[in-house]
Design an enzyme around this catalytic site. Structure first.
Site, short mmCIF file in Angstrom:
data_model
loop_
_atom_site.label_atom_id
_atom_site.label_comp_id
_atom_site.label_asym_id
_atom_site.label_seq_id
_atom_site.Cartn_x
_atom_site.Cartn_y
_atom_site.Cartn_z
CD GLU A 1 10.45 4.46 -0.82
OE1 GLU A 1 10.51 3.42 -1.46
OE2 GLU A 1 9.44 4.79 -0.16
NE ARG B 1 5.40 2.65 7.88
CZ ARG B 1 5.59 2.60 9.19
NH1 ARG B 1 6.80 2.43 9.68
NH2 ARG B 1 4.57 2.72 10.03
N GLY C 1 20.68 3.75 7.88
CA GLY C 1 21.77 4.62 7.49
C GLY C 1 21.25 5.99 7.10
CB THR D 1 11.09 11.04 8.80
OG1 THR D 1 12.46 10.69 8.71
CG2 THR D 1 10.95 12.43 9.37
#
Lengths: 455, 160, 334
Positions: free
Chosen positions: C292, C89, C47, C91
């Site tokens: 994150e 990680r 998403g 992208t």
């Protein structure tokens, strides 16, 4: 949102065509029309529904399991127990050689947390599966359980997980992952103030709007297609291959359109047992967590306890930092040994401190196994570190933001885990925050740069 | 299990099915009729992802029995766009980047549509109230609120 | 009894990727006969917009508009290996793999165009609109549509490429902990302003001002999506969320959204997002992983603001009204 292009302009060329452009998302038209296909938006004729019989006890020996009444329940097609699972004891990080295998797909002789799967029921309807699951009789001998990490680490505590034989994960470095840099005791001895504080969190749920699940369709060619919302396709496929002792080429995983993950869909839980059910019945199988299962059964973010001891000078320099972190893994490892280790690599935070001592423990208790979540191994540590920074600043009577400038890492600074800092930008973030929040700091801090000193 | 007949209008088309008595409208729509735009996020009536419009009112299809919908007129998000032209709400959700994983989106759009049908010029508070039964874990809600307000403005401009 | 205001700050960094486990991702790129490009991966879009970003990265690298790129991902029969979508990680790792694959495909594309135009491939450039031009002589050009047709039906060339990005595993040294947990770090600083009702213990987050340094905003609107949603989640963690409210006691865990609390659309802080870009040395077009870390700094910033407001430290998450009231009571009795 504002992009502040004035920072680091010398390190960036803004001459790209597609990158940096706010192109519309290709998936959004599907979302707004309801046409996006999530794994559960498939329906196969003859599909069975899988429901788990779960442990009502935190820790118990299983004396016996009687599935006879459940098997007779109308609509029930198959009831699975531990003996049906080819390689029942597994651990997901075995793929990167982090063992031992310590968890059962279906409980075998013991349950170690309340909610642990013991028996899988496959039936024509969800309702029949649920009703039959309630008819499975498991005779438990309740055992003493341990929930508190401090208690779990004491000698004589009930052993949560025999595959470890102790209530903590044994790293190659011993009972914890260690970082040693400088001489932390000398740092404390020379500090103007020493402050030791303890921080605590409890488990947190990812709460994606789409719960964890999969649908498995047996293909005519002895292969199985698994429509799943896993966050990691091959990681799940390869673990399934181990658990089912089935060559990977028999497995076909399709996914990649997921209703939110946040780390909650990296465990390999629903796929292996659903594929096993499809194999043994020859029928499509659907296994989707209820919301209640998502909240109390699926791995949460681990509870953590973080003890920080700092030595600080009156001029604002932190001269020593000792961090002891405890990650509550629950009953099984899943990703937690990695998370605790990641924490060791993250402390002492984005600050340059000459003397550092880090110990991070992965502790087993009789609760829902924890695992990865957004900010894995770091989020709770950052809470602890940054509240500690606030306390230290107030202890020496310094502005909390200025205190951070004094200690902020910059390019070239050696980190506690012995990597030189590269690409730092903490100072610039704080400078911009100072402006945006109208929180003024001394001009000398506004003139600082993350670039290497003298560069 | 006893089968019962249900008949209703879904997005303008007549539907007639035999279903197990006790089947929720959510399951009937998704598993029998094949309209998977309502999502099953909790099956407890606490997330709003299954929201549909029944006779003009917002309803949770996971808590609605299909057999109670005989004769009803039901709208789902999959029925909003006409002739390939997006509904203003759908357009606004796109333009505002108000979808991420998209799982809550159909329910959000249903809740917003009922609001705008009843209150064409809603205040921010009206929008917040209308969306308060729908959970989103990705967006932080603000883009969704903005999308609904934008759709309301474009509606009232078109009407003017 | 009063409503008291306070503000707090927090600054953080966050590693991109999972170096401590070894971190590979692969990508394949090929053109269709009419010059559209397929990116094939096994990475998962949760998403966050992985498919869209990979399309933009491929388009930039090949030199075509993004809508000429289709991303086919997360089918293990077709997509090459990706470790998974976690650890911020996606992208960074998949993006690098796509760039490598797209460069290889672009090179073949330019070679075919060079044959058609009877020039050297090194003298060609793309205009980003679907054409290949001779540098300095843009009137001499060929469309990528025609190049792809030529490659397929005349020249027998496959306009395709393979990409592999691997961060080798870092093994922490046993005694010192020397290790390389990441090759690049994102940064953030958040200032939160709260009101605390010292009679009820309730906290209202009035404003959060977030500054994020994320390497490169590959698609600024999608970056904004993540950062706004992350900031909301951070506040939610700070004040509301727990599956075991009386941890380590196992009782009273929520089982639905009425019991497991998160801020709703009526509980939002006024949220400001400012983005800085210091390109990472090894990121795709300088990107780092922002997904994150954007939910982390609000938690301590809110905790520090609560202290600033009412003078009690809540060092246990979440910072519930009950904990605040107990702390205020303890403070009053001291």
């Amino acid at each position: 949102m504002e992009l502040r292009k004035s920072y680091f302009a010398d390190q960036r060329k803004d001459d790209l065509h597609e990158i940096g452009q706010p192109r519309p998302r290709s998936d959004s038209p599907g979302h707004v029309t309801g046409k996006t296909t999530y794994f559960a938006d498939r329906n196969f004729p003859g599909m069975l529904h899988l429901k788990m019989v779960r442990s009502p006890h935190h820790h118990a020996r299983i004396r016996s399991i009687d599935t006879s009444e459940a098997e007779k329940h109308p609509g029930v097609v198959k009831v699975l127990t531990a003996k049906d699972v080819p390689h029942n004891v597994y651990t997901i990080l075995i793929l990167i050689q982090i063992g031992p295998e310590d968890e059962t797909v279906l409980a075998d002789g013991k349950v170690r947390w309340k909610g642990e799967a013991a028996v899988a029921v496959l039936a024509e309807t969800e309702r029949a599966a649920q009703e039959a699951a309630a008819k499975v009789k498991v005779d438990y001998e309740v055992l003493p359980a341990v929930f508190d990490m401090d208690e779990a680490l004491k000698p004589g505590a009930p052993i949560v997980n025999e595959y470890h034989g102790r209530n903590y994960y044994l790293y190659d470095s011993g009972e914890c992952r260690k970082v040693r840099f400088g001489d932390v005791e000398a740092g404390f001895a020379g500090a103007d103030h020493v402050l030791e504080q303890t921080y605590q969190s409890s488990p947190i749920e990812h709460a994606p709007t789409e719960t964890t699940g999969c649908i498995v369709a047996p293909e005519g060619n002895d292969r199985f297609t698994c429509y799943t919302n896993t966050q990691a396709m091959f990681f799940t496929l390869d673990n399934t291959s181990i658990i089912l002792q089935m060559p990977g080429n028999k497995l076909h995983f399709v996914g990649g359109t997921v209703g939110g993950g946040f780390g909650g869909k990296v465990d390999v839980i629903v796929e292996p047992i659903a594929i096993l059910g499809a194999k043994l019945t020859g029928r499509p199988v659907c296994f989707i967590y209820s919301r209640e299962e998502e909240m109390q059964i699926s791995s949460p973010r681990a509870a953590e306890k973080v003890v920080i001891k700092d030595g600080v000078m009156n001029d604002g320099r932190i001269v020593a930092r000792k961090v002891t972190g405890y990650t509550d893994a629950g009953a099984y490892s899943r990703h937690s040994p990695y998370g605790a280790q990641k924490g060791a690599g993250h402390y002492p935070g984005p600050y340059t401190i000459p003397n550092v001592w880090i110990d991070t423990y992965c502790v087993y208790t009789n609760r829902t196994p924890s695992s990865a979540m957004r900010g894995f191994g770091v989020t709770i540590g950052d809470f602890a570190l940054e509240v500690q920074m606030d306390k230290l600043a107030r202890l020496i009577g310094m502005d909390p933001l200025e205190f951070r400038f004094i200690n902020a890492y910059r390019d070239g600074d050696m980190k506690a885990h012995r990597q030189p800092t590269e690409g730092a930008a903490l100072i610039e973030c704080m400078q911009e925050a100072s402006r945006a929040a109208n929180w003024p700091v001394a001009e000398k801090f506004m003139a600082m740069s993350s670039y290497a000193k003298g560069a | 299990m006893a089968k019962v007949p249900v008949q209703f209008t879904l997005n303008g088309a007549e539907k007639a099915e035999f279903i197990d008595s006790g089947t929720t409208l959510l399951h009937a729509l998704r598993d029998k009729i094949g309209d998977t735009s309502p999502k099953g996020g909790c099956h407890q009536g606490t997330c709003g992802a299954c929201s549909v419009i029944i006779d003009g009112e917002l309803r949770l299809s996971c808590l609605t029995l299909a057999e109670a919908c005989n004769g009803a007129t039901i709208t789902t998000t999959s029925g909003l766009s006409e002739g390939g032209v997006l509904h203003p709400l759908q357009r606004a959700f796109l333009d505002a980047f108000a979808t991420q994983c998209g799982f809550c989106t159909p329910g959000m759009i249903m809740a917003a549509k009922v609001l705008l049908d009843h209150t064409p010029n809603p205040s921010r508070e009206d929008v917040v109230e209308a969306l308060s039964g729908n959970i989103c874990r990705c967006t932080g809600y603000e883009p969704i609120i903005q999308a609904v307000l934008t759709a309301a403005r474009s509606n009232s401009q078109n009407a003017a | 009894m009063a409503i008291r205001r306070g503000r707090g700050v927090a600054a953080i960094n966050y590693p991109t990727g999972m170096n401590l486990g070894g971190d590979p991702t692969q990508a394949l790129v090929h053109s269709t006969p009419t010059g559209n490009f397929m990116v094939t991966l096994s990475s998962v879009d949760l998403g966050q917009g992985m498919k869209q970003i990979m399309a933009q990265i491929c388009a930039e690298t090949i030199g075509v508009p993004t809508d000429r790129v289709v991303v086919d991902t997360a089918d293990t029969d077709t997509g090459p290996h990706c470790m998974g979508t976690f650890a911020s990680r996606g992208t960074h790792r998949a993006g690098n793999a796509v760039i490598q694959a797209a460069r290889e495909a672009r090179q073949v594309m330019l070679e075919v165009a060079a044959e058609e135009l009877e020039v050297n491939a090194s003298d060609l450039e793309t205009d980003g609109q679907g054409n290949i031009l001779v540098k300095g002589a843009p009137q001499k050009s060929i469309s990528i549509f025609d190049v792809a047709l030529s490659a397929h039906f005349k020249r027998g060339r496959s306009i395709s490429g393979r990409g592999m990005f691997l961060i080798p595993r870092s093994y922490p040294e046993k005694e010192t902990g020397a290790m390389k947990p990441s090759t690049c770090y994102a940064h953030a600083c958040t200032v939160a302003e709260v009101e605390v009702d010292d009679e009820t213990g309730e906290v209202t987050v009035l404003t959060v001002k977030n500054v994020f340094e994320i390497g490169r905003a590959l698609n600024p609107k999608m970056v904004e999506q993540q950062l706004v949603g992350g900031s909301w989640m951070g506040i939610s963690h700070a004040l509301y969320e727990t599956t075991e409210p009386y941890y380590p006691n196992r009782d009273h865990g929520g089982t639905d959204f009425n019991q497991y609390l998160m801020p709703g659309p009526g509980d939002l802080a006024q949220t400001e997002i400012i983005v800085l870009e210091r390109p990472s040395a090894d990121g795709p077009y300088g990107a780092k992983g922002p997904g994150e870390m954007c939910a982390n700094p609000q938690i301590p910033a809110v905790a520090n603001a609560v202290f600033d407001a009412v003078g009690v430290r809540i060092d246990t998450l979440p910072i519930t009204p009950e904990r605040i009231l107990r702390a205020l009571k303890a403070q009053a009795s001291n």
